[in-house]
Design a protein around this motif. Structure first.
Motif, PDB file in Angstrom:
ATOM      1  N   ILE A 121     -13.901   5.905  12.219  1.00 47.37           N
ATOM      2  CA  ILE A 121     -13.613   7.271  11.626  1.00 47.37           C
ATOM      3  C   ILE A 121     -13.814   7.255   9.995  1.00 47.37           C
ATOM      4  O   ILE A 121     -13.934   6.140   9.569  1.00 47.37           O
ATOM      5  N   ALA A 122     -13.784   8.441   9.502  1.00 50.06           N
ATOM      6  CA  ALA A 122     -13.791   8.489   7.944  1.00 50.06           C
ATOM      7  C   ALA A 122     -12.462   8.009   7.586  1.00 50.06           C
ATOM      8  O   ALA A 122     -11.434   8.202   7.954  1.00 50.06           O
ATOM      9  N   PRO A 123     -12.832   7.120   6.321  1.00 47.43           N
ATOM     10  CA  PRO A 123     -11.356   6.775   5.770  1.00 47.43           C
ATOM     11  C   PRO A 123     -10.377   7.825   5.627  1.00 47.43           C
ATOM     12  O   PRO A 123      -9.275   7.609   5.530  1.00 47.43           O
ATOM     13  N   ASP A 124     -10.816   8.879   5.296  1.00 51.51           N
ATOM     14  CA  ASP A 124     -10.000  10.079   4.841  1.00 51.51           C
ATOM     15  C   ASP A 124      -9.394  10.675   6.204  1.00 51.51           C
ATOM     16  O   ASP A 124      -8.500  11.824   6.189  1.00 51.51           O
ATOM     17  N   ALA A 125      -9.885  10.230   7.378  1.00 50.20           N
ATOM     18  CA  ALA A 125      -9.105  10.642   8.599  1.00 50.20           C
ATOM     19  C   ALA A 125      -8.238   9.763   9.139  1.00 50.20           C
ATOM     20  O   ALA A 125      -7.596   9.994  10.193  1.00 50.20           O
ATOM     21  N   LEU A 126      -7.780   9.030   8.427  1.00 55.79           N
ATOM     22  CA  LEU A 126      -6.560   8.018   8.603  1.00 55.79           C
ATOM     23  C   LEU A 126      -5.445   8.851   8.820  1.00 55.79           C
ATOM     24  O   LEU A 126      -5.434   9.833   7.848  1.00 55.79           O
ATOM     25  N   PRO A 127      -4.527   8.402   9.378  1.00 53.66           N
ATOM     26  CA  PRO A 127      -3.314   9.365   9.437  1.00 53.66           C
ATOM     27  C   PRO A 127      -2.504   9.251   8.118  1.00 53.66           C
ATOM     28  O   PRO A 127      -2.733   8.133   7.403  1.00 53.66           O
ATOM     29  N   GLN A 128      -1.730  10.230   7.689  1.00 51.56           N
ATOM     30  CA  GLN A 128      -1.140  10.262   6.500  1.00 51.56           C
ATOM     31  C   GLN A 128      -0.520   9.241   5.934  1.00 51.56           C
ATOM     32  O   GLN A 128      -0.620   8.976   4.655  1.00 51.56           O
ATOM     33  N   VAL A 129       0.530   8.560   6.902  1.00 48.65           N
ATOM     34  CA  VAL A 129       1.455   7.741   6.487  1.00 48.65           C
ATOM     35  C   VAL A 129       0.724   6.377   6.092  1.00 48.65           C
ATOM     36  O   VAL A 129       0.860   5.645   5.175  1.00 48.65           O
ATOM     37  N   ILE A 130      -0.453   6.230   6.674  1.00 49.74           N
ATOM     38  CA  ILE A 130      -1.342   5.006   6.266  1.00 49.74           C
ATOM     39  C   ILE A 130      -1.939   5.165   5.032  1.00 49.74           C
ATOM     40  O   ILE A 130      -2.019   4.370   4.183  1.00 49.74           O
ATOM     41  N   THR A 131      -2.423   6.433   4.578  1.00 45.79           N
ATOM     42  CA  THR A 131      -3.141   6.840   3.515  1.00 45.79           C
ATOM     43  C   THR A 131      -2.108   6.745   2.363  1.00 45.79           C
ATOM     44  O   THR A 131      -2.268   6.264   1.074  1.00 45.79           O
ATOM     45  N   ARG A 132      -1.035   7.344   2.683  1.00 42.67           N
ATOM     46  CA  ARG A 132       0.275   7.085   1.662  1.00 42.67           C
ATOM     47  C   ARG A 132       0.622   5.643   1.273  1.00 42.67           C
ATOM     48  O   ARG A 132       0.756   5.296   0.132  1.00 42.67           O
ATOM     49  N   TYR A 133       0.774   4.815   2.321  1.00 44.35           N
ATOM     50  CA  TYR A 133       0.779   3.550   2.163  1.00 44.35           C
ATOM     51  C   TYR A 133      -0.015   2.714   1.292  1.00 44.35           C
ATOM     52  O   TYR A 133       0.155   2.138   0.103  1.00 44.35           O
ATOM     53  N   LEU A 134      -1.606   2.862   1.546  1.00 41.26           N
ATOM     54  CA  LEU A 134      -2.703   2.230   1.065  1.00 41.26           C
ATOM     55  C   LEU A 134      -2.722   2.821  -0.449  1.00 41.26           C
ATOM     56  O   LEU A 134      -2.925   1.929  -1.542  1.00 41.26           O
ATOM     57  N   ASP A 174      -1.948   5.537  18.003  1.00 38.82           N
ATOM     58  CA  ASP A 174      -0.873   4.436  17.408  1.00 38.82           C
ATOM     59  C   ASP A 174      -1.523   3.395  16.568  1.00 38.82           C
ATOM     60  O   ASP A 174      -0.532   2.583  16.084  1.00 38.82           O
ATOM     61  N   HIS A 175      -2.738   3.030  16.780  1.00 41.55           N
ATOM     62  CA  HIS A 175      -3.439   2.114  16.301  1.00 41.55           C
ATOM     63  C   HIS A 175      -4.605   2.145  15.564  1.00 41.55           C
ATOM     64  O   HIS A 175      -5.677   2.988  16.081  1.00 41.55           O
ATOM     65  N   TYR A 176      -4.753   1.785  14.429  1.00 43.47           N
ATOM     66  CA  TYR A 176      -5.677   1.917  13.347  1.00 43.47           C
ATOM     67  C   TYR A 176      -6.002   0.541  12.823  1.00 43.47           C
ATOM     68  O   TYR A 176      -5.260  -0.140  12.250  1.00 43.47           O
ATOM     69  N   VAL A 177      -7.159   0.586  12.229  1.00 40.98           N
ATOM     70  CA  VAL A 177      -7.721  -0.602  11.341  1.00 40.98           C
ATOM     71  C   VAL A 177      -8.314  -0.067   9.969  1.00 40.98           C
ATOM     72  O   VAL A 177      -9.233   0.852  10.230  1.00 40.98           O
ATOM     73  N   ALA A 178      -7.751  -0.492   8.713  1.00 36.07           N
ATOM     74  CA  ALA A 178      -8.518   0.036   7.535  1.00 36.07           C
ATOM     75  C   ALA A 178      -9.013  -1.206   7.018  1.00 36.07           C
ATOM     76  O   ALA A 178      -8.484  -2.322   6.846  1.00 36.07           O
ATOM     77  N   THR A 179     -10.348  -1.251   6.699  1.00 38.12           N
ATOM     78  CA  THR A 179     -10.959  -2.491   6.157  1.00 38.12           C
ATOM     79  C   THR A 179     -11.280  -2.077   4.792  1.00 38.12           C
ATOM     80  O   THR A 179     -11.569  -1.008   4.159  1.00 38.12           O
ATOM     81  N   HIS A 180     -10.993  -3.395   3.952  1.00 42.12           N
ATOM     82  CA  HIS A 180     -10.954  -3.284   2.505  1.00 42.12           C
ATOM     83  C   HIS A 180     -11.625  -4.470   2.004  1.00 42.12           C
ATOM     84  O   HIS A 180     -11.658  -5.481   2.514  1.00 42.12           O
ATOM     85  N   HIS A 181     -12.346  -4.101   1.005  1.00 37.74           N
ATOM     86  CA  HIS A 181     -12.950  -5.268   0.307  1.00 37.74           C
ATOM     87  C   HIS A 181     -12.455  -5.581  -1.102  1.00 37.74           C
ATOM     88  O   HIS A 181     -12.250  -4.659  -1.796  1.00 37.74           O
ATOM     89  N   LEU A 182     -12.106  -6.975  -1.249  1.00 35.61           N
ATOM     90  CA  LEU A 182     -11.459  -7.191  -2.295  1.00 35.61           C
ATOM     91  C   LEU A 182     -12.146  -8.235  -3.110  1.00 35.61           C
ATOM     92  O   LEU A 182     -12.687  -9.092  -2.759  1.00 35.61           O
ATOM     93  N   GLU A 183     -12.119  -8.091  -4.474  1.00 34.87           N
ATOM     94  CA  GLU A 183     -12.637  -8.981  -5.523  1.00 34.87           C
ATOM     95  C   GLU A 183     -11.724  -9.125  -6.453  1.00 34.87           C
ATOM     96  O   GLU A 183     -10.950  -8.376  -6.875  1.00 34.87           O
ATOM     97  N   GLY A 184     -11.132 -10.650  -6.823  1.00 34.76           N
ATOM     98  CA  GLY A 184     -10.236 -10.816  -7.964  1.00 34.76           C
ATOM     99  C   GLY A 184     -10.377 -12.343  -8.203  1.00 34.76           C
ATOM    100  O   GLY A 184     -11.312 -13.018  -7.838  1.00 34.76           O
TER     101      GLY A 184
END
Length: 119
Positions: free
Chosen positions: A9-22, A82-92
């Motif tokens: 799904i498009a990242p902006d299609a994640l449920p609002q509560v997940i987007t708010r947390y992220l 009730d189940h979603y996965v958000a993939t993040h790329h981290l550099e640091g």
């Protein structure tokens, strides 16, 4: 139709509560990030499970200050309602310097019940 295959799904299609947390986590806004979780939620990160609001608050505070890194949301999947996965790329400046992490969310009653962060 129920499938066990996650759907991209498009990242902006994640449920609002997940987007708010992220968004809050990225902004180091611990209070808003914590508000996205059930009071008895669990977070598993780096192989350690943090259960309940006080433990999650400590984890959020520690995670914000331990390393300096950039984080980019690179993908999202819907497993079911009730189940979603958000993939993040981290550099640091953490060990290894670059990692792709999967944030596996379980939702209940409009809040995050469980979050597992792992490569």
């Amino acid at each position: 139709m129920h499938t066990d295959q996650p759907q991209d799904i498009a990242p902006d299609a994640l449920p609002q509560v997940i987007t708010r947390y992220l968004d809050a986590h990225r902004a180091h806004d611990t209070a808003t990030a914590l508000g996205a979780f059930h009071p008895d939620a669990t977070v598993t990160d780096e192989g350690k499970t943090h259960r309940g609001a006080p433990a999650i608050e400590t984890w959020l505070t520690r995670a914000a200050g331990e390393y300096t890194y950039t984080i980019e949301l690179t993908g999202a999947e819907k497993v079911d309602t009730d189940h979603y996965v958000a993939t993040h790329h981290l550099e640091g400046n953490f060990p290894g310097g670059v990692v792709d992490l999967h944030y596996r969310f379980t939702l209940s009653d409009g809040l995050i019940e469980d979050l597992v962060i792992a490569p």
